[in-house]
Design a protein around this motif. Structure first.
Motif, PDB file in Angstrom:
ATOM      1  N   SER A 119       0.865  -1.188   0.000  1.00 51.67           N
ATOM      2  CA  SER A 119       0.000   0.000   0.000  1.00 51.67           C
ATOM      3  C   SER A 119       0.893   1.225   0.000  1.00 51.67           C
ATOM      4  N   SER A 120       0.283   2.374   0.128  1.00 46.71           N
ATOM      5  CA  SER A 120       1.058   3.624   0.098  1.00 46.71           C
ATOM      6  C   SER A 120       1.901   3.815   1.347  1.00 46.71           C
ATOM      7  N   THR A 121       1.672   2.970   2.382  1.00 39.72           N
ATOM      8  CA  THR A 121       2.442   3.129   3.618  1.00 39.72           C
ATOM      9  C   THR A 121       3.070   1.827   4.110  1.00 39.72           C
ATOM     10  N   THR A 122       2.821   0.708   3.452  1.00 45.63           N
ATOM     11  CA  THR A 122       3.321  -0.570   3.969  1.00 45.63           C
ATOM     12  C   THR A 122       4.153  -1.321   2.936  1.00 45.63           C
ATOM     13  N   LEU A 123       5.126  -2.037   3.472  1.00 42.54           N
ATOM     14  CA  LEU A 123       5.969  -2.931   2.692  1.00 42.54           C
ATOM     15  C   LEU A 123       5.858  -4.325   3.298  1.00 42.54           C
ATOM     16  N   THR A 124       5.783  -5.345   2.458  1.00 44.12           N
ATOM     17  CA  THR A 124       5.673  -6.716   2.950  1.00 44.12           C
ATOM     18  C   THR A 124       6.712  -7.597   2.270  1.00 44.12           C
ATOM     19  N   PHE A 125       7.125  -8.622   2.989  1.00 44.85           N
ATOM     20  CA  PHE A 125       8.037  -9.614   2.402  1.00 44.85           C
ATOM     21  C   PHE A 125       7.926 -10.894   3.198  1.00 44.85           C
ATOM     22  N   VAL A 126       8.242 -11.992   2.539  1.00 45.46           N
ATOM     23  CA  VAL A 126       8.148 -13.314   3.159  1.00 45.46           C
ATOM     24  C   VAL A 126       9.407 -13.580   3.972  1.00 45.46           C
ATOM     25  N   THR A 127       9.221 -14.080   5.180  1.00 48.41           N
ATOM     26  CA  THR A 127      10.343 -14.424   6.052  1.00 48.41           C
ATOM     27  C   THR A 127      10.140 -15.821   6.601  1.00 48.41           C
ATOM     28  N   GLY A 128      11.149 -16.263   7.339  1.00 49.82           N
ATOM     29  CA  GLY A 128      11.028 -17.532   8.059  1.00 49.82           C
ATOM     30  C   GLY A 128      11.079 -18.729   7.144  1.00 49.82           C
ATOM     31  N   GLY A 129      10.530 -19.808   7.641  1.00 48.57           N
ATOM     32  CA  GLY A 129      10.608 -21.079   6.949  1.00 48.57           C
ATOM     33  C   GLY A 129      11.482 -22.039   7.716  1.00 48.57           C
ATOM     34  N   THR A 130      11.331 -23.297   7.491  1.00 50.37           N
ATOM     35  CA  THR A 130      12.086 -24.294   8.234  1.00 50.37           C
ATOM     36  C   THR A 130      13.590 -24.120   8.019  1.00 50.37           C
ATOM     37  N   GLY A 131      14.294 -24.003   9.132  1.00 48.38           N
ATOM     38  CA  GLY A 131      15.743 -23.872   9.050  1.00 48.38           C
ATOM     39  C   GLY A 131      16.222 -22.550   8.517  1.00 48.38           C
ATOM     40  N   ALA A 132      15.370 -21.566   8.433  1.00 45.15           N
ATOM     41  CA  ALA A 132      15.756 -20.268   7.847  1.00 45.15           C
ATOM     42  C   ALA A 132      15.517 -19.141   8.834  1.00 45.15           C
ATOM     43  N   ALA A 133      15.876 -19.370  10.111  1.00 50.16           N
ATOM     44  CA  ALA A 133      15.622 -18.361  11.127  1.00 50.16           C
ATOM     45  C   ALA A 133      16.349 -17.055  10.848  1.00 50.16           C
ATOM     46  N   PHE A 134      17.497 -17.150  10.133  1.00 54.24           N
ATOM     47  CA  PHE A 134      18.288 -15.950   9.908  1.00 54.24           C
ATOM     48  C   PHE A 134      17.632 -14.991   8.928  1.00 54.24           C
ATOM     49  N   VAL A 135      16.535 -15.361   8.269  1.00 53.15           N
ATOM     50  CA  VAL A 135      15.859 -14.427   7.387  1.00 53.15           C
ATOM     51  C   VAL A 135      14.625 -13.828   8.051  1.00 53.15           C
ATOM     52  N   ASN A 136      14.473 -14.010   9.367  1.00 51.93           N
ATOM     53  CA  ASN A 136      13.357 -13.383  10.055  1.00 51.93           C
ATOM     54  C   ASN A 136      13.430 -11.861   9.952  1.00 51.93           C
ATOM     55  N   ASN A 137      12.281 -11.239  10.078  1.00 52.46           N
ATOM     56  CA  ASN A 137      12.222  -9.781  10.044  1.00 52.46           C
ATOM     57  C   ASN A 137      12.759  -9.221  11.355  1.00 52.46           C
ATOM     58  N   VAL A 138      13.877  -8.542  11.306  1.00 53.02           N
ATOM     59  CA  VAL A 138      14.479  -7.952  12.507  1.00 53.02           C
ATOM     60  C   VAL A 138      14.500  -6.429  12.415  1.00 53.02           C
ATOM     61  N   ILE A 139      13.773  -5.858  11.470  1.00 51.85           N
ATOM     62  CA  ILE A 139      13.696  -4.404  11.346  1.00 51.85           C
ATOM     63  C   ILE A 139      12.853  -3.861  12.486  1.00 51.85           C
ATOM     64  N   SER A 140      13.320  -2.785  13.136  1.00 51.97           N
ATOM     65  CA  SER A 140      12.682  -2.231  14.333  1.00 51.97           C
ATOM     66  C   SER A 140      12.051  -0.872  14.046  1.00 51.97           C
ATOM     67  N   VAL A 141      11.096  -0.528  14.907  1.00 48.93           N
ATOM     68  CA  VAL A 141      10.509   0.811  14.861  1.00 48.93           C
ATOM     69  C   VAL A 141      11.602   1.821  15.221  1.00 48.93           C
ATOM     70  N   GLY A 142      11.683   2.892  14.446  1.00 41.24           N
ATOM     71  CA  GLY A 142      12.699   3.906  14.673  1.00 41.24           C
ATOM     72  C   GLY A 142      13.881   3.803  13.740  1.00 41.24           C
ATOM     73  N   GLN A 143      13.998   2.683  13.031  1.00 43.48           N
ATOM     74  CA  GLN A 143      15.104   2.548  12.090  1.00 43.48           C
ATOM     75  C   GLN A 143      14.761   3.223  10.764  1.00 43.48           C
ATOM     76  N   THR A 144      15.793   3.575  10.041  1.00 44.83           N
ATOM     77  CA  THR A 144      15.620   4.244   8.747  1.00 44.83           C
ATOM     78  C   THR A 144      16.099   3.317   7.633  1.00 44.83           C
ATOM     79  N   LEU A 145      15.335   3.317   6.526  1.00 41.16           N
ATOM     80  CA  LEU A 145      15.597   2.385   5.437  1.00 41.16           C
ATOM     81  C   LEU A 145      15.796   3.109   4.121  1.00 41.16           C
ATOM     82  N   VAL A 146      16.476   2.458   3.213  1.00 38.28           N
ATOM     83  CA  VAL A 146      16.519   2.854   1.815  1.00 38.28           C
ATOM     84  C   VAL A 146      15.683   1.839   1.045  1.00 38.28           C
TER      85      VAL A 146
END
Length: 490
Positions: free
Chosen positions: A93-120
């Motif tokens: 949407s105009s304010t949200t971004l989504t992406f697939v994370t997780g999965g068996t044996g793929a803990a390192f791709v979990n979403n670890v982005i926090s409130v207050g962080q800045t992104l490109v």
């Protein structure tokens, strides 16, 4: 007139006194009585080495090392990237971004982005980018990133506000078309005065683990006792210095040389049992991951490299190396056609444009590099050393074909620091090295023994000499993301 069988002294009249087929040594009559003729020719006792040095080994000795191991498996871990980034992100949407994370044996791709962080936020399709602030995130709770979160039906959701426009659909538009190939990465954070950091997630580092298993390689040569005592007229002279007039010495020597080549070829070409193969169930075999297989799985592949495109193809390799370890010194091992392609590519460059190299890999000695058959050039911030690889050119292996699947390989000259349990200290090892089975009781790096009742063995009543060869080894290809395999479409 009676018929006398056999008849001897058959006369074949001739008008001149000369050496004819009937009265001189003929090596092509196939009768087996070649030396029963009247005249003895000038004999070259030594064989002509029409194929030069036929051995193929030496590649791994040049770029790697050999170290003992005492287990059925060698396991190593490799670091993941340091910074937080995600690809295949969808602008929902105009304010949200989504992406697939997780999965068996793929803990390192979990979403670890926090409130207050800045992104490109970037679009690889259009080249557009936007700096945004994270106001909400379905991030993995602290200290629980071992539990995969989300999935195809429950993706991670990040709510953001851009710094330079009202939303994601403004001047820099990420909303139109609902792009799903965006990339985002964290470049920092921003907080008001007097606030705490309770909204920040604790990111627990993880690593990627790889392993390989050694295989047992065997070879044997056997000769009867009678043949060991039989002398020949051809002088034996082989690549390892064996000499004499006993033909079995040549056969035994070539068996050894062939086995030494197998030691290297096995860990270059080796494959793990997979893809529905019945080897495991039928024969108890598991295979080993060789160099080519490791680079195909975890490294970089350049298909149909050609000098016709000038430096553009080669520069694309440099750009990819920049995204990996950016190891400064690298070595090319190429077949003849690809080596000439590189020569053609560099031919239009002046020595100043080529830049020269420091030859640090060869103790800063240009002569040492040349003695090993390497020529060097510099492009960007990288030094490259190029040589022909006999294994890819030899007609008995991968050479001599109009179409071949592998044209060469780029190998980084770096090392990695690891803890050696036997030495009890940190040591530096090449990215490419061989591990062989050995301990205080047995060294299986290169075993050689003789059995039978010939040649002083006297281990059995067999009237023969058996020469046995054995090794147990595997190849460790670390940081394969820095290797480049040159392939061709066949």
């Amino acid at each position: 007139m009676s018929n006398v069988i056999p008849q001897f002294g058959t006369i074949k009249p001739s008008q001149k006194q000369q050496a004819l087929e009937s009265n001189y040594l003929n090596f092509t009559n196939g009768s087996g009585n070649d030396f029963a003729q009247q005249y003895l020719p000038e004999i070259y006792e030594a064989e002509v080495e029409r194929y030069g040095n036929r051995t193929l080994s030496g590649f791994l000795r040049m770029v790697g090392a050999e170290m003992p191991m005492s287990s059925d498996q060698v396991v190593w871990s490799e670091q993941n990237r340091l910074h937080i980034a995600y690809t295949n992100v969808t602008c929902a949407s105009s304010t949200t971004l989504t992406f697939v994370t997780g999965g068996t044996g793929a803990a390192f791709v979990n979403n670890v982005i926090s409130v207050g962080q800045t992104l490109v936020v970037m679009s690889p399709t259009t080249g557009k980018e936007l700096k945004v602030y994270v106001t909400a995130s379905t991030a993995t709770p602290a200290n629980s990133n071992t539990t995969p979160q989300g999935g195809a039906t429950n993706p991670a959701v990040i709510t953001v506000k851009p710094y330079t426009q009202a939303d994601l659909g403004g001047t820099v538009d990420f909303v139109t078309g609902t792009p799903s190939n965006l990339k985002i990465f964290v470049y920092g954070s921003e907080f008001r005065k007097g606030t705490d950091d309770a909204t920040l997630n604790s990111v627990v580092p993880s690593f990627t683990q790889y392993s390989n298993s050694p295989i047992i390689i065997k070879e044997r040569y056997q000769i009867s006792g009678s043949d060991t005592a039989q002398i020949g007229w051809v002088e034996v002279a082989t690549e390892d210095g064996t000499g004499g007039y006993l033909w079995y010495l040549k056969a035994e020597s070539e068996t050894r040389l062939r086995f030494e080549d197998y030691l290297e070829m096995s860990v270059i070409e080796g494959e793990l049992v997979s893809g529905g193969s019945t080897l495991t169930s039928a024969n108890g075999l598991k295979g080993t991951q060789g160099l080519f297989s490791a680079v195909k799985e975890r490294g970089n592949i350049v298909n149909n490299f050609t000098a016709a495109a000038g430096l553009s193809d080669f520069d694309s390799i440099l750009k990819n190396l920049d995204t990996q370890g950016a190891i400064e010194e690298n070595m090319f091992f190429l077949n003849r056609a690809t080596s000439l392609d590189f020569d053609d590519m560099l031919a239009s460059l002046s020595s100043g444009a080529a830049g020269g190299v420091a030859y640090g890999l060869f103790e800063n000695s240009e002569q040492m590099a040349l003695n090993l058959g390497f020529s060097g050039f510099r492009r960007g911030s990288y030094d490259f050393y190029k040589t022909d690889w006999k294994y890819l050119n030899d007609a008995s292996t991968r050479g001599g074909m109009a179409n071949t699947s592998i044209d060469g390989i780029l190998i980084p000259a770096g090392t990695s620091t690891v803890y050696d349990q036997q030495l009890g200290t940190n040591i530096r090892r090449p990215f490419l090295h061989v591990r062989y089975r050995a301990n205080q009781a047995d060294d299986r790096r290169m075993k050689n023994w003789i059995t039978g009742s010939v040649g002083g063995a006297y281990t059995s009543d067999l009237d023969a000499m058996q020469v046995h060869f054995l090794s147990e080894r595997c190849l460790v290809t670390q940081a394969a993301n820095n290797f480049v395999l040159f392939t061709a479409s066949v």
